[in-house]
Design a protein around this motif. Structure first.
Motif, PDB file in Angstrom:
ATOM      1  N   VAL A  36       5.291  -0.501 -10.073  1.00 28.39           N
ATOM      2  CA  VAL A  36       4.685  -1.834 -10.022  1.00 28.39           C
ATOM      3  C   VAL A  36       3.636  -1.894  -8.917  1.00 28.39           C
ATOM      4  CG1 VAL A  36       5.120  -4.272  -9.509  1.00 28.39           C
ATOM      5  CG2 VAL A  36       6.688  -3.008 -10.994  1.00 28.39           C
ATOM      6  N   ILE A  37       3.979  -1.355  -7.751  1.00 33.39           N
ATOM      7  CA  ILE A  37       3.028  -1.369  -6.631  1.00 33.39           C
ATOM      8  C   ILE A  37       1.764  -0.594  -6.992  1.00 33.39           C
ATOM      9  CG2 ILE A  37       2.625  -0.578  -4.263  1.00 33.39           C
ATOM     10  CD1 ILE A  37       5.544  -1.148  -3.672  1.00 33.39           C
ATOM     11  N   ASP A  38       1.928   0.594  -7.554  1.00 34.39           N
ATOM     12  CA  ASP A  38       0.745   1.399  -7.913  1.00 34.39           C
ATOM     13  C   ASP A  38      -0.127   0.668  -8.926  1.00 34.39           C
ATOM     14  OD1 ASP A  38       1.429   3.488  -6.243  1.00 34.39           O
ATOM     15  OD2 ASP A  38       2.562   4.566  -7.772  1.00 34.39           O
ATOM     16  N   GLU A  39       0.508   0.010  -9.900  1.00 32.04           N
ATOM     17  CA  GLU A  39      -0.248  -0.731 -10.907  1.00 32.04           C
ATOM     18  C   GLU A  39      -1.017  -1.886 -10.277  1.00 32.04           C
ATOM     19  OE1 GLU A  39       0.571  -3.305 -15.006  1.00 32.04           O
ATOM     20  OE2 GLU A  39       2.111  -1.959 -14.241  1.00 32.04           O
ATOM     21  N   GLU A  40      -0.352  -2.627  -9.378  1.00 34.01           N
ATOM     22  CA  GLU A  40      -1.009  -3.763  -8.736  1.00 34.01           C
ATOM     23  C   GLU A  40      -2.099  -3.312  -7.772  1.00 34.01           C
ATOM     24  OE1 GLU A  40      -0.735  -6.898  -9.554  1.00 34.01           O
ATOM     25  OE2 GLU A  40       0.710  -6.323 -11.096  1.00 34.01           O
ATOM     26  N   LEU A  41      -1.894  -2.171  -7.130  1.00 38.30           N
ATOM     27  CA  LEU A  41      -2.942  -1.627  -6.270  1.00 38.30           C
ATOM     28  C   LEU A  41      -4.190  -1.271  -7.071  1.00 38.30           C
ATOM     29  CD1 LEU A  41      -1.047   0.704  -3.752  1.00 38.30           C
ATOM     30  CD2 LEU A  41      -2.563  -1.187  -3.157  1.00 38.30           C
ATOM     31  N   ASN A  42      -3.989  -0.669  -8.231  1.00 32.23           N
ATOM     32  CA  ASN A  42      -5.126  -0.324  -9.092  1.00 32.23           C
ATOM     33  C   ASN A  42      -5.891  -1.568  -9.520  1.00 32.23           C
ATOM     34  OD1 ASN A  42      -4.632   2.437  -9.025  1.00 32.23           O
ATOM     35  ND2 ASN A  42      -3.298   2.396 -10.822  1.00 32.23           N
ATOM     36  N   LYS A  43      -5.167  -2.628  -9.861  1.00 33.92           N
ATOM     37  CA  LYS A  43      -5.817  -3.880 -10.249  1.00 33.92           C
ATOM     38  C   LYS A  43      -6.606  -4.468  -9.075  1.00 33.92           C
ATOM     39  CE  LYS A  43      -2.305  -5.335 -13.618  1.00 33.92           C
ATOM     40  NZ  LYS A  43      -1.245  -6.352 -13.878  1.00 33.92           N
TER      41      LYS A  43
ATOM     42  N   LEU B 133      14.783  -1.682  -2.207  1.00 36.87           N
ATOM     43  CA  LEU B 133      14.485  -0.286  -1.921  1.00 36.87           C
ATOM     44  C   LEU B 133      15.734   0.515  -1.596  1.00 36.87           C
ATOM     45  CD1 LEU B 133      11.178  -0.393   0.140  1.00 36.87           C
ATOM     46  CD2 LEU B 133      11.533  -0.435  -2.321  1.00 36.87           C
ATOM     47  N   SER B 134      16.661  -0.097  -0.871  1.00 42.19           N
ATOM     48  CA  SER B 134      17.927   0.548  -0.535  1.00 42.19           C
ATOM     49  C   SER B 134      18.959  -0.553  -0.391  1.00 42.19           C
ATOM     50  CB  SER B 134      17.808   1.373   0.750  1.00 42.19           C
ATOM     51  OG  SER B 134      17.576   0.521   1.855  1.00 42.19           O
ATOM     52  N   CYS B 135      20.133  -0.220   0.141  1.00 40.42           N
ATOM     53  CA  CYS B 135      21.209  -1.207   0.179  1.00 40.42           C
ATOM     54  C   CYS B 135      20.812  -2.488   0.900  1.00 40.42           C
ATOM     55  CB  CYS B 135      22.459  -0.607   0.811  1.00 40.42           C
ATOM     56  SG  CYS B 135      22.220   0.000   2.487  1.00 40.42           S
ATOM     57  N   ASP B 136      20.053  -2.400   2.002  1.00 40.64           N
ATOM     58  CA  ASP B 136      19.741  -3.593   2.787  1.00 40.64           C
ATOM     59  C   ASP B 136      18.249  -3.774   3.049  1.00 40.64           C
ATOM     60  OD1 ASP B 136      19.468  -1.418   4.407  1.00 40.64           O
ATOM     61  OD2 ASP B 136      20.603  -2.228   6.105  1.00 40.64           O
ATOM     62  N   GLN B 137      17.416  -3.175   2.204  1.00 38.62           N
ATOM     63  CA  GLN B 137      15.967  -3.272   2.384  1.00 38.62           C
ATOM     64  C   GLN B 137      15.307  -3.820   1.120  1.00 38.62           C
ATOM     65  OE1 GLN B 137      14.478   0.563   3.541  1.00 38.62           O
ATOM     66  NE2 GLN B 137      15.638   0.616   5.466  1.00 38.62           N
ATOM     67  N   PHE B 138      14.457  -4.808   1.306  1.00 45.18           N
ATOM     68  CA  PHE B 138      13.744  -5.439   0.201  1.00 45.18           C
ATOM     69  C   PHE B 138      12.242  -5.324   0.454  1.00 45.18           C
ATOM     70  CE2 PHE B 138      17.773  -7.576   0.827  1.00 45.18           C
ATOM     71  CZ  PHE B 138      18.313  -7.634  -0.444  1.00 45.18           C
ATOM     72  N   MET B 139      11.486  -5.205  -0.623  1.00 45.93           N
ATOM     73  CA  MET B 139      10.030  -5.152  -0.488  1.00 45.93           C
ATOM     74  C   MET B 139       9.397  -6.103  -1.482  1.00 45.93           C
ATOM     75  SD  MET B 139       7.522  -1.824  -0.295  1.00 45.93           S
ATOM     76  CE  MET B 139       8.036  -1.454   1.390  1.00 45.93           C
ATOM     77  N   ILE B 140       8.289  -6.708  -1.048  1.00 47.61           N
ATOM     78  CA  ILE B 140       7.588  -7.693  -1.867  1.00 47.61           C
ATOM     79  C   ILE B 140       6.123  -7.284  -1.967  1.00 47.61           C
ATOM     80  CG2 ILE B 140       7.061 -10.148  -2.175  1.00 47.61           C
ATOM     81  CD1 ILE B 140       9.206 -10.640   0.085  1.00 47.61           C
ATOM     82  N   VAL B 141       5.580  -7.211  -3.175  1.00 43.45           N
ATOM     83  CA  VAL B 141       4.158  -6.996  -3.358  1.00 43.45           C
ATOM     84  C   VAL B 141       3.564  -8.317  -3.821  1.00 43.45           C
ATOM     85  CG1 VAL B 141       4.429  -6.097  -5.719  1.00 43.45           C
ATOM     86  CG2 VAL B 141       2.354  -5.599  -4.434  1.00 43.45           C
ATOM     87  N   LEU B 142       2.493  -8.730  -3.140  1.00 46.48           N
ATOM     88  CA  LEU B 142       1.895 -10.049  -3.380  1.00 46.48           C
ATOM     89  C   LEU B 142       0.428  -9.876  -3.786  1.00 46.48           C
ATOM     90  CD1 LEU B 142       3.480 -11.715  -0.242  1.00 46.48           C
ATOM     91  CD2 LEU B 142       4.037 -12.309  -2.612  1.00 46.48           C
ATOM     92  N   PRO B 143       0.152  -9.791  -5.092  1.00 46.77           N
ATOM     93  CA  PRO B 143      -1.232  -9.648  -5.558  1.00 46.77           C
ATOM     94  C   PRO B 143      -2.062 -10.885  -5.223  1.00 46.77           C
ATOM     95  CG  PRO B 143       0.348  -9.114  -7.299  1.00 46.77           C
ATOM     96  CD  PRO B 143       1.116  -9.783  -6.200  1.00 46.77           C
ATOM     97  N   GLU B 144      -3.326 -10.640  -4.868  1.00 46.92           N
ATOM     98  CA  GLU B 144      -4.302 -11.701  -4.604  1.00 46.92           C
ATOM     99  C   GLU B 144      -3.901 -12.593  -3.433  1.00 46.92           C
ATOM    100  OE1 GLU B 144      -6.152 -13.625  -7.786  1.00 46.92           O
ATOM    101  OE2 GLU B 144      -6.005 -11.954  -9.178  1.00 46.92           O
TER     102      GLU B 144
END
Length: 305
Positions: free
Chosen positions: A161-168, A222-233
């Motif tokens: 998802v991150i790679d796709e959003e980065l390309n956009k 990402l792991s048991c206690d790690q979350f990541m958020i990608v925010l386009p635009e």
């Protein structure tokens, strides 16, 4: 001889009419010419009332056009055609709906009919209800992309998802931000109260993040206690505010550890943004982790880098 022919005809007719899946005879002019079988009422409504009617009279316009195109292709090519489609009983005029739920999925096998019995070129349309199979495929696909505990994207899928959003973002010259939230107390809760309570902490945090992010971006575990958020635009300064709100929402939740003890969840977070068209996801990952590392020894809970 005639008696034997009648007997064979009677047998064929009995077998055809007993078929659980319906076979429609579809005319080149867009008319339902006949229907055979389709006796399984748990899967199919009675389609006999469609005989003599045009596809355009009983189906949604786009669906009728699609049906006619497939029928004509089968007749003109002389070869088998296959089509999958979703159609609700309520969308078909002239039949008594069996259900009011979402449309059912069908697989049709369409083959030209080598006969002049219907006074025009025609094709048989064998319709098979594949709704259960479709639901199973959706579940399998979901299991391959989502974390089973939180229903957030799992690490592997989220990377895509991150790679796709980065390309956009690069293609459209638009901003994109990345935020990472690490829970502080997960290990302590798990060690002291077990994995069931640890799962409760993870679910509480995931629910809080989802309530803040909503449709602004995508969330991965990402792991048991790690979350990541990608925010386009969204630029980093705004991503910082969103991340802090998510952290505040997490810490506002109370978890009942046992009869006499409660706890609140705390977290640290880093935020970064796409700065150069040459940057890939690994560059952003390193920078957001560096931002979290920079919080060591400070009273800050969130940092942009």
């Amino acid at each position: 001889m005639a008696e034997q022919f009648d007997k064979i005809h009677s047998h064929i007719e009995a077998i055809a009419n007993a078929m659980p899946d319906p076979i429609f005879v579809m005319g080149q002019d867009g008319t339902y010419l006949d229907i055979i079988g389709g006796q399984e009422r748990s899967l199919y409504a009675d389609g006999h009332n469609l005989i003599g009617k045009k596809y355009t009279d009983v189906l949604p316009e786009k669906m009728a056009e699609r049906f006619l195109k497939v029928v004509n292709k089968a007749i003109m090519s002389g070869h088998l055609q296959e089509i999958e489609y979703q159609l609700a009983d309520s969308e078909v005029q002239g039949i008594e709906p069996l259900r009011t739920t979402e449309g059912q999925w069908y697989e049709a096998r369409v083959y030209p009919l080598d006969s002049e019995a219907y006074d025009q070129p025609a094709a048989i349309w064998l319709a098979i209800n594949i709704t259960n199979r479709k639901h199973m495929e959706e579940q399998i696909e979901r299991l391959s992309s989502n974390d089973p505990l939180t229903d957030l994207y799992n690490r592997d899928y989220f990377m895509g998802v991150i790679d796709e959003e980065l390309n956009k973002a690069r293609l459209n010259h638009r901003p994109l931000s990345l935020a990472k939230i690490n829970l502080d107390c997960f290990k302590r809760i798990t060690d002291a109260y077990g994995h069931e309570m640890g799962d409760k902490a993870i679910l509480t945090a995931a629910h809080a993040i989802k309530n803040v992010v909503k449709d602004l971006g995508y969330i991965g575990r990402l792991s048991c206690d790690q979350f990541m958020i990608v925010l386009p635009e969204i630029k980093a300064v705004d991503a910082f505010r969103i991340t802090k709100l998510a952290q505040e929402t997490i810490s506002s939740q109370t978890i009942q550890l046992d009869k006499d003890e409660k706890t609140c969840l705390t977290s640290h977070a880093g935020v970064t943004e796409l700065r150069d068209a040459n940057e890939d996801s690994q560059v952003l990952f390193k920078r957001v982790n560096k931002a979290i590392k920079a919080l060591d020894g400070t009273r800050e809970k969130t940092r942009i880098l």
